[in-house]
Design a protein around this motif. Sequence first.
Motif, PDB file in Angstrom:
ATOM      1  N   PHE A   1       0.639  -1.130  -0.076  1.00 51.74           N
ATOM      2  CA  PHE A   1       0.008  -0.185  -0.104  1.00 51.74           C
ATOM      3  C   PHE A   1       0.794   1.344   0.168  1.00 51.74           C
TER       4      PHE A   1
ATOM      5  N   GLU B   1     -22.576  10.183 -13.041  1.00 53.14           N
ATOM      6  CA  GLU B   1     -21.615  10.306 -11.801  1.00 53.14           C
ATOM      7  C   GLU B   1     -21.164   8.946 -11.314  1.00 53.14           C
ATOM      8  N   ASP B   2     -21.551   7.725 -11.813  1.00 54.32           N
ATOM      9  CA  ASP B   2     -20.963   6.538 -11.289  1.00 54.32           C
ATOM     10  C   ASP B   2     -19.658   6.323 -11.642  1.00 54.32           C
TER      11      ASP B   2
ATOM     12  N   SER C   1     -15.377   1.962 -14.364  1.00 48.11           N
ATOM     13  CA  SER C   1     -14.476   0.876 -13.601  1.00 48.11           C
ATOM     14  C   SER C   1     -13.836   0.015 -14.863  1.00 48.11           C
TER      15      SER C   1
ATOM     16  N   ASN D   1      -6.019   3.978 -10.152  1.00 48.00           N
ATOM     17  CA  ASN D   1      -7.342   3.527  -9.450  1.00 48.00           C
ATOM     18  C   ASN D   1      -8.144   2.427 -10.333  1.00 48.00           C
TER      19      ASN D   1
ATOM     20  N   PHE E   1     -10.397   3.397 -12.446  1.00 44.04           N
ATOM     21  CA  PHE E   1     -11.668   3.893 -12.118  1.00 44.04           C
ATOM     22  C   PHE E   1     -11.589   5.391 -12.644  1.00 44.04           C
TER      23      PHE E   1
ATOM     24  N   THR F   1     -15.635  13.120 -10.645  1.00 46.14           N
ATOM     25  CA  THR F   1     -15.005  13.842  -9.309  1.00 46.14           C
ATOM     26  C   THR F   1     -13.679  14.452  -9.926  1.00 46.14           C
TER      27      THR F   1
ATOM     28  N   GLN G   1     -14.077   9.670   2.581  1.00 48.30           N
ATOM     29  CA  GLN G   1     -14.430  11.242   2.291  1.00 48.30           C
ATOM     30  C   GLN G   1     -15.622  11.484   1.063  1.00 48.30           C
TER      31      GLN G   1
ATOM     32  N   LYS H   1     -15.199  10.102  -1.700  1.00 45.89           N
ATOM     33  CA  LYS H   1     -14.406  10.575  -2.841  1.00 45.89           C
ATOM     34  C   LYS H   1     -14.152   8.928  -3.629  1.00 45.89           C
ATOM     35  N   PRO H   2     -14.559   8.628  -4.795  1.00 45.07           N
ATOM     36  CA  PRO H   2     -14.394   7.440  -5.475  1.00 45.07           C
ATOM     37  C   PRO H   2     -12.632   6.782  -5.303  1.00 45.07           C
ATOM     38  N   ASP H   3     -12.046   8.027  -5.859  1.00 48.57           N
ATOM     39  CA  ASP H   3     -10.654   7.550  -5.735  1.00 48.57           C
ATOM     40  C   ASP H   3      -9.784   7.077  -4.458  1.00 48.57           C
ATOM     41  N   ILE H   4     -10.151   8.007  -3.344  1.00 43.04           N
ATOM     42  CA  ILE H   4      -9.865   7.471  -2.025  1.00 43.04           C
ATOM     43  C   ILE H   4     -10.529   6.274  -1.552  1.00 43.04           C
TER      44      ILE H   4
ATOM     45  N   VAL I   1     -11.129   3.471  -3.439  1.00 42.35           N
ATOM     46  CA  VAL I   1     -10.181   2.397  -4.408  1.00 42.35           C
ATOM     47  C   VAL I   1      -8.959   2.454  -3.467  1.00 42.35           C
ATOM     48  N   GLN I   2      -8.382   3.296  -3.185  1.00 47.16           N
ATOM     49  CA  GLN I   2      -7.042   3.315  -2.390  1.00 47.16           C
ATOM     50  C   GLN I   2      -7.346   2.776  -1.084  1.00 47.16           C
TER      51      GLN I   2
ATOM     52  N   ASP J   1      -7.506  -0.993  -1.530  1.00 46.97           N
ATOM     53  CA  ASP J   1      -6.043  -1.621  -1.696  1.00 46.97           C
ATOM     54  C   ASP J   1      -5.446  -1.663  -0.574  1.00 46.97           C
ATOM     55  N   LYS J   2      -5.472  -0.795   0.330  1.00 46.48           N
ATOM     56  CA  LYS J   2      -4.948  -0.755   1.330  1.00 46.48           C
ATOM     57  C   LYS J   2      -5.362  -1.903   2.546  1.00 46.48           C
TER      58      LYS J   2
ATOM     59  N   ASN K   1     -21.642   5.172  -6.876  1.00 40.98           N
ATOM     60  CA  ASN K   1     -20.500   5.358  -7.317  1.00 40.98           C
ATOM     61  C   ASN K   1     -19.326   4.820  -6.842  1.00 40.98           C
TER      62      ASN K   1
ATOM     63  N   ALA L   1     -16.762   1.553  -7.866  1.00 38.45           N
ATOM     64  CA  ALA L   1     -15.351   1.759  -8.070  1.00 38.45           C
ATOM     65  C   ALA L   1     -14.438   0.928  -7.196  1.00 38.45           C
TER      66      ALA L   1
END
Lengths: 327, 305, 381
Positions: A29, A152-153, A156, A244, A246, A250, C70, C72-75, C77-78, C81-82, C99, C103
């Motif tokens: 990570f 918005e989704d 992936s 990501n 994805f 955002t 938060q 937020k989709p990217d957070i 996903v990370q 992973d973690k 959404n 992700a």
Amino acid sequence: MRRETLLNIVLFALLPATALAAWMLDEPFIITLATKAAILALAGVGLNIALGLGGLISFGHAAFFGLGGYAMGILASHAQSYAPLMESPFLIEGTKSMPVIWLVAIVTSALAALAIGALSLRTSGVYFIMVTLAFGQMLFYFTISWPAYGGEDGLSIYVRNGFPGLNTLDPLTFFGVAFAVLALVLWGAGRLAKSAFGLALSAARQNPERVETVGLAPYRLRLVAFVISGAITGLAGALFADLNRFVSPTMFSWQTSGEIMVFVILGGVGRLFGPVAGAALFILLEHVLGGLSEFWHIYLGLILLLVVLFARGGIVGTIAGREVAHD
Amino acid sequence: MSPILFIEQVLNGLQSGIMLFLMAAGLTLIFGVMGLINLAHGSLYMVGAFAAAAVAGWTGSFVLALAGALAAAAAAGAVIELLVIRRLYDRDHLDQVLATFALILIFSESTRWLFGSFPLYLDVPAALSGPVRLPGGILYPAYRLLIIAVGLVVAAGLFALIARTRIGIQIRAGEADREMIGALGVDISKLYTLVFALGAALAGLAGALVGAIQSVQVGMGEPVLILAFVVIVIGGIGSIKGALVGALLVGLTDTLGSVLLPIFFSSFLEQSSATAVGSALSSMSIYILMAGVLLFKPTGLFGEA
Amino acid sequence: MKLKSLITAAAITALSAGGALADAHGGKLKVGMITTLSGGGAGLGIDVRDGFMLAIKGNDQIEVVTEDDQQKPDIAVQLADKMIQSEKVDVLTGIIWSNLAMAVVPAATAQGKFYLSPNAGPSALAGKGCSPLYFNVSWQNDAFNEAAGAWANENDIKKVFLMAPNYPAGQDMIAGFKRFYKGEVAEEVYTKLGQTDYAAEIAQIRASDADTLYFFLPGGMGISFMKQYAGSGVEKNLMGPAFSFDQGILGAIGDAAVGVKNTSHWSKDIDNEANKKFVADFQAEYDRLPSLYAAQGYDTALLLVSAMGKADVNDAAAFQAALEEADFASVRGKFKFGPNHHPIQDIFMREVVKEGDIVTNKILGVAATDHTDVYGAECKM
């Protein structure tokens, strides 16, 4: 050796050192975090060309970041479903190859930057900040309400895209790819700043009248800078989407523009390695503070505030001194 | 669409413009006098709404709630001016953006820490809770008429303040030449604190008034902040008149766009895609308006280069 | 700060238990909870987390790692992973938003992790994108709307005005309602996502000849709309899925919400032992009324505990079979999984009422019995 050069070497070594250490300690990570820092730093290096070199405060770089991301998302999703992107007048297929995706991301965001820049550069100062924001917001609302690619989704992508000869699924390899791109772009940005074009651009920032009397058009200098800047941020967007696996609207939000700007200011505006320092510190803070308290944004805000108020010139400026300060 | 409905929608557009003006007035005043981009203006709006909800919860009085909102936002404004903002006046816009962005983070999460994560309750006073019948038979919410009235009073008050009072003269002098009025013996730092607190109070008033018919929640300030920036940029930054005109333009474009665009597209597209395309375009409409205005007038409608 | 101490207590029990059982993974299990704990949407994530923690209070076989996405989709996903790479969790859960689920879930199940959804059920994950390791303990996104459509047919609703934000969940909600509803649609209006002022829409509603307004406006959008609608003097029947009328939101809308009908799979007055215990325990623990999100978090944990009693998580096939049995006393009363691992459950019609000073929901009746989603046919697992 100048202090800033020394600092740059340290900063440059920091990310791969972190990734390697994480690899040896079997902490994948942490490698992901280092990759994220490298990619966001790349976005910052892009913005820094407009911001630091050209003095163009763009609050809409999320537009290019998002376009790069969607270039990846759209191409890869078509490749994933084996449905061609378009069939007439000629066939365009999706792809899972990183170099092709990067090229598309760079060209798309460069074209967008050309259009947005050509219009926005007619204004200046706060108006420029706000009109770039407006273009970012347009794309944001467009992607949210456009149903074809998930709205918005978001989209992936189940398997990370490939790079010929490399296994990009391995975190360390993907870090290597992202870092190599960052290194290449840093080298290019360094050359750019010292080139005749870079010097003219800097001069146009400090004294546009004088540049005009030499027979150069500040508008065109700035537009070229804006296009290069947008293209690099677009490339970063494509890599970020691959990190990501994805993409979503955002990436187009004004908060994203704000965050890229934060990396640059935190690290030091106009400093070549500023965005690297800024992005690394931001991710470190996010990671460490996020684990401390539910209300960690308060601490993040306080730290940012202290940096702006008391560490002028950002991290690089504070450590290396103001010897080559841009103003 | 019937003419009555159209008139009602125009009225709605004007009304939403007035709401935006309340927010934009403080922002443009602060920019005009101190040259400061204040992203935290939305946070002051939130402070006003939360203070109003808290006071209304304790006392049950809407008037006291408004007073509380004004006081809390002005106080918060004065405090951040003294601690942070005054160090930013001679910085470039970039530092101002980052510092006030940091203030947003601090304000939002502190508010959540104090009031919890759930939206608060704040309602319109009972006397104004229903609709009234306007000439022509339009039923219109009484409270929205109050907002229009307050907005017009604030606009008139600001024009009078700047044109007729001693502070107004100092403000105008300060806009024109900052060193000059210092040399004339005006305590410029006190003047700036005062102007900033005034702008903050306006944001707080807007937050309390609008909060009664919207959701009082953390993060409520950011969408309206962006809109307020669109407004002052269209109007020309620093101009109160520009803010008023810009706000009305944005309000009308937004409201009429969301109503008329789907109808327009349904004349040549099938219903569901017309609705989708129309809604998508209408959510982009004010940004298109802003870009369009700036292309022809790069410093806004009433701005000076 | 009761919460914090609870989490610390859970962590301490988990740690001490971990010491005792360090050699054998045995029946122990590690859960990664990714949910929204900061920003404007934090209320939902906090409720899911609190419901979940309440159900496993004192259970030293489960260790929970909680992280804030938060919204937020990217957070998200990370964090996934973690959780998978560093924390080595066995099961993931917690995500609130469709959404973010889109992700995270496909990647998590592809890496062999179980995912239990305590909220959000995008259609892709119920149909073509279904996975043997993905279990939805809440609802498929269309469920409440289909039930509302069915209810409208039987309750003399002839003409509706439909309204939702212009994004995929909004479009799905409207489509779900129309799938079951047989009456006439007067108008369909899509609002801007995050819109705060609804004067223009209310004028359109007033001018329309519909007898009922069916709308989906989650979170702050619903609060704003309801307050403005109340002041407008328009008097049509109001109906919608439960998201705009849940306990966390009703407090902010107040009396303006009274009389609104809304569909939900849960209500605090469902009459069964499990629910009574849940409502009482939740109030005792956190000093507020539970929401449907809290109920979902609670049920998710109960499901997990029930499966742990039957199989070891390291034996994925056995654990999957144990989850499929859904052998737990749900606060909803009836609960079982369909072949695509989405719920088969009753959807109730509730009405917002005032009990003393508190605005809350009361069950009117069942809107759809043993309701299931329509996407299962596309699911091949």
